[in-house]
Motif scaffolding. Structure first.
Motif, mmCIF file in Angstrom:
data_model
loop_
_atom_site.group_PDB
_atom_site.id
_atom_site.type_symbol
_atom_site.label_atom_id
_atom_site.label_comp_id
_atom_site.label_asym_id
_atom_site.label_seq_id
_atom_site.Cartn_x
_atom_site.Cartn_y
_atom_site.Cartn_z
ATOM 1 N N LEU A 4 -4.486 -0.051 -0.151
ATOM 2 C CA LEU A 4 -5.458 0.026 -1.158
ATOM 3 C C LEU A 4 -5.620 1.609 -1.304
ATOM 4 O O LEU A 4 -5.538 2.172 -2.360
ATOM 5 C CB LEU A 4 -6.752 -0.591 -1.309
ATOM 6 N N ALA A 16 -2.610 -0.334 -7.518
ATOM 7 C CA ALA A 16 -3.838 -0.298 -6.745
ATOM 8 C C ALA A 16 -4.684 -1.549 -7.184
ATOM 9 O O ALA A 16 -5.193 -2.508 -6.392
ATOM 10 C CB ALA A 16 -4.863 0.688 -6.593
ATOM 11 N N THR A 17 -4.752 -1.575 -8.701
ATOM 12 C CA THR A 17 -5.508 -2.734 -9.106
ATOM 13 C C THR A 17 -4.889 -4.066 -8.997
ATOM 14 O O THR A 17 -5.506 -4.889 -8.627
ATOM 15 C CB THR A 17 -5.571 -2.470 -10.624
ATOM 16 N N TYR A 19 -2.654 -4.676 -6.708
ATOM 17 C CA TYR A 19 -2.868 -4.992 -5.167
ATOM 18 C C TYR A 19 -4.129 -5.710 -4.964
ATOM 19 O O TYR A 19 -4.116 -6.801 -4.149
ATOM 20 C CB TYR A 19 -2.421 -3.850 -4.451
ATOM 21 N N ALA A 20 -5.195 -5.130 -5.431
ATOM 22 C CA ALA A 20 -6.352 -5.701 -4.736
ATOM 23 C C ALA A 20 -6.617 -7.134 -5.607
ATOM 24 O O ALA A 20 -7.276 -7.939 -5.021
ATOM 25 C CB ALA A 20 -7.582 -4.755 -5.475
#
Length: 177
Positions: A4, A16-17, A19-20
């Motif tokens: 991240l 990133a969003t 993935y999170a």
């Protein structure tokens, strides 16, 4: 977290969003978007609402922040997340309830304090002076309440528990300065 961080440092914010969300198994429920002004609180509320809904539990939440929260955001997430998890787990143990199962959560800032109140039904009254985990492997569980108490003490606060008429009330006060 390393992955991240790498995505964020590369300015790949959408990735990133995603993935999170994937790693957190985050479910965004349309119509239940929360916007308290604190992204940690908002994310926890949305996540816990989804978990509660999957267990036929209704969440009534009220967040009123009159000032920024000065508490470390990771510790805030641990504190609120553990308190909410405890409420959902205790409420989910109730079987054959004739009334709807409802957890009430209020988070507010007043003067120099952060107040968190969680009220949830329980299958039977609990001796709040002697709370133990009811999970199969007690040596691996039961740290949530201790984490909550440790964080509260760090911020010159405290945790107050009471249980009457099969309603557990968790009241957390922290200094927000």
């Amino acid at each position: 977290l390393i992955s991240l961080l790498a995505l964020l440092e590369s300015k790949k914010y959408n990735e990133a969003t995603e993935y999170a969300k994937e790693k957190l198994d985050f479910i965004s429920t349309p119509g239940n978007i929360v916007n308290s002004g604190n992204p940690v609180i908002d994310a926890i509320i949305q996540s816990k609402q989804s978990i509660a809904k999957s267990r036929n539990i209704k969440i009534e939440s009220s967040v009123k922040l009159s000032k920024d929260i000065a508490i470390d955001q990771t510790e805030l997430g641990v504190l609120i997340g553990n308190a909410w998890d405890n409420a959902i787990e205790a409420t989910a143990k109730i079987q054959d309830s004739k009334e709807p199962l409802v957890i009430s959560v209020t988070i507010s800032t007043i003067v120099e304090q952060l107040l968190i109140d969680i009220n949830n039904p329980v299958a039977e009254n609990i001796d709040v002076k002697h709370i133990f985990t009811t999970k199969r492997n007690p040596q691996d569980h039961g740290f949530g309440l201790r984490s909550i108490q440790t964080i509260a003490k760090k911020y010159n606060g405290d945790v107050f528990l009471s249980c009457e008429n099969q309603k557990l009330n968790t009241h957390i006060i922290l200094t927000n300065a």
